[in-house]
Design a protein around this motif. Sequence first.
Motif, mmCIF file in Angstrom:
data_model
loop_
_atom_site.group_PDB
_atom_site.id
_atom_site.type_symbol
_atom_site.label_atom_id
_atom_site.label_comp_id
_atom_site.label_asym_id
_atom_site.label_seq_id
_atom_site.Cartn_x
_atom_site.Cartn_y
_atom_site.Cartn_z
ATOM 1 N N ALA A 66 0.665 -0.995 0.042
ATOM 2 C CA ALA A 66 -0.289 0.034 0.099
ATOM 3 C C ALA A 66 0.727 1.039 -0.369
ATOM 4 O O ALA A 66 0.665 2.385 -1.036
ATOM 5 C CB ALA A 66 -1.074 -0.165 1.257
ATOM 6 N N ALA A 67 1.893 1.243 0.675
ATOM 7 C CA ALA A 67 2.924 2.960 0.745
ATOM 8 C C ALA A 67 3.567 2.341 -0.661
ATOM 9 O O ALA A 67 3.558 3.987 -0.886
ATOM 10 C CB ALA A 67 3.636 2.190 2.084
ATOM 11 N N ILE A 78 4.926 9.215 1.069
ATOM 12 C CA ILE A 78 3.795 8.742 2.178
ATOM 13 C C ILE A 78 4.416 7.556 2.833
ATOM 14 O O ILE A 78 3.867 7.094 3.701
ATOM 15 C CB ILE A 78 2.741 8.258 0.815
ATOM 16 C CG1 ILE A 78 2.240 8.771 0.113
ATOM 17 C CG2 ILE A 78 1.364 7.537 2.253
ATOM 18 C CD1 ILE A 78 1.458 10.282 0.805
ATOM 19 N N GLY A 79 5.019 6.211 2.503
ATOM 20 C CA GLY A 79 5.898 5.523 3.290
ATOM 21 C C GLY A 79 6.385 6.287 4.672
ATOM 22 O O GLY A 79 6.477 4.859 5.446
ATOM 23 N N SER A 80 7.105 7.309 4.440
ATOM 24 C CA SER A 80 8.025 7.955 6.071
ATOM 25 C C SER A 80 6.954 7.963 6.378
ATOM 26 O O SER A 80 7.290 8.728 7.162
ATOM 27 C CB SER A 80 8.306 8.692 5.358
ATOM 28 O OG SER A 80 7.343 10.346 4.713
ATOM 29 N N VAL A 81 5.490 8.447 6.265
ATOM 30 C CA VAL A 81 4.385 8.973 7.176
ATOM 31 C C VAL A 81 3.878 7.828 8.327
ATOM 32 O O VAL A 81 3.675 6.283 7.812
ATOM 33 C CB VAL A 81 2.823 9.329 6.787
ATOM 34 C CG1 VAL A 81 2.023 9.482 7.833
ATOM 35 C CG2 VAL A 81 2.987 9.832 5.411
ATOM 36 N N ALA A 82 4.419 8.095 9.748
ATOM 37 C CA ALA A 82 3.913 7.527 11.097
ATOM 38 C C ALA A 82 2.769 6.985 11.389
ATOM 39 O O ALA A 82 1.574 7.759 11.114
ATOM 40 C CB ALA A 82 4.634 7.522 12.082
ATOM 41 N N VAL A 83 1.989 5.739 11.320
ATOM 42 C CA VAL A 83 0.919 5.389 12.361
ATOM 43 C C VAL A 83 0.167 6.563 12.949
ATOM 44 O O VAL A 83 1.147 6.894 13.838
ATOM 45 C CB VAL A 83 0.801 3.482 12.779
ATOM 46 C CG1 VAL A 83 -0.549 3.220 13.310
ATOM 47 C CG2 VAL A 83 1.572 2.664 11.646
ATOM 48 N N GLY A 84 -0.899 6.192 12.405
ATOM 49 C CA GLY A 84 -1.527 7.453 13.386
ATOM 50 C C GLY A 84 -1.387 8.991 13.098
ATOM 51 O O GLY A 84 -2.144 10.199 13.676
ATOM 52 N N ARG A 85 -0.332 9.193 11.657
ATOM 53 C CA ARG A 85 -0.482 10.490 11.278
ATOM 54 C C ARG A 85 -1.119 10.558 9.602
ATOM 55 O O ARG A 85 -1.621 9.966 9.134
ATOM 56 C CB ARG A 85 1.394 10.438 11.158
ATOM 57 C CG ARG A 85 1.768 10.822 12.744
ATOM 58 C CD ARG A 85 1.235 11.948 13.926
ATOM 59 N NE ARG A 85 1.462 13.531 13.355
ATOM 60 C CZ ARG A 85 2.009 14.015 13.572
ATOM 61 N NH1 ARG A 85 3.537 13.551 14.601
ATOM 62 N NH2 ARG A 85 1.766 15.321 13.068
#
Length: 372
Positions: A66-67, A78-85
């Motif tokens: 998905a990333a 987008i792959g660098s976005v942390a879970v919850g952000r």
Amino acid sequence: MSSTPLRLTALDALHRSLGATMTDFAGWDMPLRYGSERDEHLAVRTKAGLFDLSHMGEITVTGAEAAALLDHALVGNIGSVAVGRARYTMICRADGGILDDLIVYRLAETEYLVVANAGNAQIVLDALVERADGFDALVRDDRDAYALIAVQGPQAPGILAALTDADLDGLKYYAGLPGTVAGVPALIARTGYTGEDGFELFVAPDDAEKVWQALTDAGTPVGLVPCGLSCRDTLRLEAGMPLYGHELTTSLNPFDAGLGRVVKFEKAGDFVGRAALREAAERASYEPPRVLVGLVAEGRRVPRAGYAVVADGRVIGEVTSGAPSPTLGKPIAMAYVDASHSAPGTAGVGVDIRGSHEPYEVVALPFYKRRK
């Protein structure tokens, strides 16, 4: 020949019971205002406002890749976005033209929620499905799975805190967490389009009325009012936030729009539009395109989208959005103008309003910024 019927949100009957003036917006029957749009605007700036945003387009992307799919399909990392952000980004054509601006929430390690503008939701969905070819990822249309309610304004945290046990104090700007609101499951996001602090609540359509009423009951004592799309537009204009179809179009790339920062060339792999956007970035470095600026009227006449911006007897730009500003008490506009006339305080700039060149002051955006 019958026209396509307007789509109705889960809160349609409630809006009508409140006496809302309804309007067709991107194929949805939406509340434009409930009473005075000026009063609604000022309530958000000083107290709180409640919005139905269920016309927005939710698309879920899941799977092991998905990333990787989103990094290929969108211009951001987008792959660098942390879970919850969450992250503000764009989806572009191969020639760099902007198809839409988006907010992407990372809900889990392999699950993302992409939120598109109502008028572009199908375009974004189709593009993601097409670009998903070859990736181990699933793109799902979830527009019917959510109602979206926003509570915005300085009183918003206190209002929502009375209805949830979620850690709102720990919820950062551009972040989201699962929780309950008025006892029903919700994705609670600290995002918005007004320039104020506030939250957007993604809930099941069947729960929308319960959540709206609970927010109304908790917020009315501190000045919360229901708000329509009209004041949402003047709020975002004061905050200098772009609107697709006005400041953003397929004829512009992110560098044209002054938003080149959302394009992340450093991310691994190719992405749609990379080559064209690299050329646009290099071109902008030595030949700046027209610059998006703010304009504040010296008089009372209101500029509208499409009006020419003039100086020294020639056209130097075009208004993209304009309206009376309830906060400033003057008409304001955003406009793309030649770089030579983009510096704040540039003299001799006007807007051609029905043949009359009305004087305007060039100012830096945004017009309004809330005090932290």
